[in-house]
Design a protein around this motif. Structure first.
Motif, PDB file in Angstrom:
ATOM      1  N   ASP A  70       5.009  10.337   5.864  1.00  0.00           N
ATOM      2  CA  ASP A  70       4.021  10.490   6.933  1.00  0.00           C
ATOM      3  C   ASP A  70       4.235   9.453   8.030  1.00  0.00           C
ATOM      4  O   ASP A  70       4.097   9.746   9.217  1.00  0.00           O
ATOM      5  CB  ASP A  70       2.597  10.354   6.392  1.00  0.00           C
ATOM      6  N   ASP A 127       0.809  -1.219   0.000  1.00  0.00           N
ATOM      7  CA  ASP A 127       0.000   0.000   0.000  1.00  0.00           C
ATOM      8  C   ASP A 127       0.842   1.269   0.000  1.00  0.00           C
ATOM      9  O   ASP A 127       0.482   2.255  -0.646  1.00  0.00           O
ATOM     10  CB  ASP A 127      -0.932   0.019   1.210  1.00  0.00           C
ATOM     11  N   LEU A 128       1.939   1.270   0.731  1.00  0.00           N
ATOM     12  CA  LEU A 128       2.794   2.459   0.834  1.00  0.00           C
ATOM     13  C   LEU A 128       4.041   2.380  -0.038  1.00  0.00           C
ATOM     14  O   LEU A 128       4.914   3.242   0.052  1.00  0.00           O
ATOM     15  CB  LEU A 128       3.196   2.688   2.290  1.00  0.00           C
ATOM     16  N   CYS A 188       5.012  10.072  12.006  1.00  0.00           N
ATOM     17  CA  CYS A 188       4.174   9.472  13.056  1.00  0.00           C
ATOM     18  C   CYS A 188       4.997   8.596  13.995  1.00  0.00           C
ATOM     19  O   CYS A 188       4.801   8.646  15.220  1.00  0.00           O
ATOM     20  CB  CYS A 188       3.045   8.662  12.436  1.00  0.00           C
ATOM     21  N   TRP A 226      -3.402   6.293   9.495  1.00  0.00           N
ATOM     22  CA  TRP A 226      -3.868   7.116   8.388  1.00  0.00           C
ATOM     23  C   TRP A 226      -2.748   7.617   7.495  1.00  0.00           C
ATOM     24  O   TRP A 226      -3.000   8.461   6.633  1.00  0.00           O
ATOM     25  CB  TRP A 226      -4.675   8.291   8.928  1.00  0.00           C
ATOM     26  N   ALA A 227      -1.544   7.137   7.672  1.00  0.00           N
ATOM     27  CA  ALA A 227      -0.418   7.594   6.862  1.00  0.00           C
ATOM     28  C   ALA A 227      -0.625   7.183   5.407  1.00  0.00           C
ATOM     29  O   ALA A 227      -1.010   6.049   5.114  1.00  0.00           O
ATOM     30  CB  ALA A 227       0.880   7.006   7.396  1.00  0.00           C
ATOM     31  N   ARG A 228      -0.371   8.117   4.502  1.00  0.00           N
ATOM     32  CA  ARG A 228      -0.565   7.877   3.070  1.00  0.00           C
ATOM     33  C   ARG A 228       0.737   7.537   2.341  1.00  0.00           C
ATOM     34  O   ARG A 228       0.699   6.981   1.249  1.00  0.00           O
ATOM     35  CB  ARG A 228      -1.187   9.101   2.406  1.00  0.00           C
ATOM     36  N   ASN A 229       1.872   7.886   2.937  1.00  0.00           N
ATOM     37  CA  ASN A 229       3.156   7.579   2.303  1.00  0.00           C
ATOM     38  C   ASN A 229       4.207   7.346   3.390  1.00  0.00           C
ATOM     39  O   ASN A 229       3.928   7.466   4.575  1.00  0.00           O
ATOM     40  CB  ASN A 229       3.581   8.686   1.334  1.00  0.00           C
ATOM     41  N   CYS A 289      -0.500   6.976  12.544  1.00  0.00           N
ATOM     42  CA  CYS A 289       0.201   5.935  11.786  1.00  0.00           C
ATOM     43  C   CYS A 289      -0.773   5.127  10.938  1.00  0.00           C
ATOM     44  O   CYS A 289      -0.443   4.683   9.839  1.00  0.00           O
ATOM     45  CB  CYS A 289       0.959   5.001  12.732  1.00  0.00           C
TER      46      CYS A 289
END
Length: 111
Positions: free
Chosen positions: A99, A38-39, A103, A93-96, A91
Protein backbone atom coordinates in the motif's frame (compact mmCIF):
# COMPACT_ATOMS: atom_id res chain seq x y z
CA UNK A 1 -2.17 44.06 -11.43
CA UNK A 2 0.96 42.23 -12.60
CA UNK A 3 2.60 42.65 -9.18
CA UNK A 4 -0.45 41.14 -7.44
CA UNK A 5 -0.46 38.22 -9.85
CA UNK A 6 3.27 37.65 -9.34
CA UNK A 7 2.85 37.72 -5.57
CA UNK A 8 -0.03 35.23 -5.69
CA UNK A 9 1.87 32.81 -7.89
CA UNK A 10 5.06 33.19 -5.83
CA UNK A 11 3.25 32.54 -2.55
CA UNK A 12 1.44 29.49 -4.00
CA UNK A 13 4.67 28.10 -5.44
CA UNK A 14 6.70 28.64 -2.27
CA UNK A 15 4.09 27.08 0.02
CA UNK A 16 3.60 24.16 -2.34
CA UNK A 17 7.34 23.53 -2.60
CA UNK A 18 7.80 23.81 1.16
CA UNK A 19 4.99 21.37 1.94
CA UNK A 20 6.23 18.82 -0.59
CA UNK A 21 9.79 19.00 0.72
CA UNK A 22 8.46 18.60 4.25
CA UNK A 23 6.49 15.55 3.13
CA UNK A 24 9.57 13.93 1.59
CA UNK A 25 11.57 14.38 4.78
CA UNK A 26 8.70 13.11 6.91
CA UNK A 27 9.01 9.62 5.39
CA UNK A 28 12.46 9.22 6.93
CA UNK A 29 11.24 10.59 10.25
CA UNK A 30 8.27 8.20 10.24
CA UNK A 31 10.57 5.29 9.40
CA UNK A 32 12.76 6.02 12.40
CA UNK A 33 9.82 6.80 14.71
CA UNK A 34 8.01 3.49 14.37
CA UNK A 35 6.82 2.94 10.83
CA UNK A 36 9.57 0.34 10.41
CA UNK A 37 8.12 -1.76 13.21
CA UNK A 38 4.45 -1.13 12.38
CA UNK A 39 4.75 -2.16 8.72
CA UNK A 40 7.50 -4.77 9.27
CA UNK A 41 9.94 -2.95 7.01
CA UNK A 42 13.51 -4.05 6.72
CA UNK A 43 16.58 -4.00 4.56
CA UNK A 44 16.35 -1.54 1.70
CA UNK A 45 12.60 -0.84 1.91
CA UNK A 46 13.11 2.85 2.68
CA UNK A 47 15.43 3.17 -0.31
CA UNK A 48 12.90 1.40 -2.52
CA UNK A 49 10.12 3.70 -1.32
CA UNK A 50 12.25 6.70 -2.23
CA UNK A 51 13.13 5.16 -5.60
CA UNK A 52 9.45 4.51 -6.38
CA UNK A 53 8.62 8.13 -5.55
CA UNK A 54 11.39 9.63 -7.71
CA UNK A 55 10.84 7.24 -10.62
CA UNK A 56 7.16 8.18 -10.84
CA UNK A 57 8.08 11.85 -10.37
CA UNK A 58 10.51 11.72 -13.29
CA UNK A 59 8.15 9.65 -15.44
CA UNK A 60 5.20 12.00 -15.01
CA UNK A 61 7.20 15.23 -15.24
CA UNK A 62 6.88 15.54 -19.02
CA UNK A 63 3.16 14.64 -19.24
CA UNK A 64 2.51 17.02 -16.35
CA UNK A 65 4.28 19.84 -18.13
CA UNK A 66 2.31 19.03 -21.25
CA UNK A 67 -0.95 19.26 -19.28
CA UNK A 68 0.04 22.67 -17.94
CA UNK A 69 0.45 24.03 -21.46
CA UNK A 70 -2.69 22.45 -22.93
CA UNK A 71 -5.27 22.77 -20.14
CA UNK A 72 -6.26 25.80 -18.03
CA UNK A 73 -3.62 26.17 -15.35
CA UNK A 74 -6.15 27.50 -12.83
CA UNK A 75 -7.80 24.07 -12.90
CA UNK A 76 -4.77 21.79 -13.29
CA UNK A 77 -2.65 23.11 -10.40
CA UNK A 78 -5.37 22.99 -7.71
CA UNK A 79 -6.45 19.54 -8.93
CA UNK A 80 -2.90 18.22 -8.68
CA UNK A 81 -2.53 19.77 -5.21
CA UNK A 82 -5.74 18.11 -4.03
CA UNK A 83 -4.64 14.76 -5.47
CA UNK A 84 -1.27 15.19 -3.77
CA UNK A 85 -3.03 15.79 -0.44
CA UNK A 86 -5.21 12.70 -0.90
CA UNK A 87 -2.13 10.60 -1.70
CA UNK A 88 -0.36 11.97 1.37
CA UNK A 89 -3.27 10.95 3.57
CA UNK A 90 -3.25 7.58 1.83
CA UNK A 91 0.36 7.09 2.90
CA UNK A 92 -0.70 7.75 6.49
CA UNK A 93 -3.36 5.01 6.27
CA UNK A 94 -1.19 2.39 4.58
CA UNK A 95 -1.45 -1.00 6.30
CA UNK A 96 1.44 -2.77 4.57
CA UNK A 97 4.44 -2.14 2.35
CA UNK A 98 2.52 -2.71 -0.89
CA UNK A 99 0.00 0.00 0.00
CA UNK A 100 2.84 2.36 0.81
CA UNK A 101 4.49 1.66 -2.55
CA UNK A 102 1.26 2.48 -4.36
CA UNK A 103 0.76 5.69 -2.37
CA UNK A 104 4.33 6.83 -2.95
CA UNK A 105 3.99 6.12 -6.67
CA UNK A 106 0.87 8.27 -6.99
CA UNK A 107 2.43 10.89 -4.72
CA UNK A 108 5.33 11.21 -7.14
CA UNK A 109 2.94 11.38 -10.07
CA UNK A 110 1.04 14.30 -8.49
CA UNK A 111 4.10 16.43 -7.94
Amino acid sequence: MLFKLDCAILIFGCLSSFSKTLDNSSLTNAYVSGMKKDLNLGGNDLNYLTAVYYSSYLTFMIPGSFLLTRLPIQRVLPTMEILWGVCTFGCAWARNLRDLYVCRFFLGACV
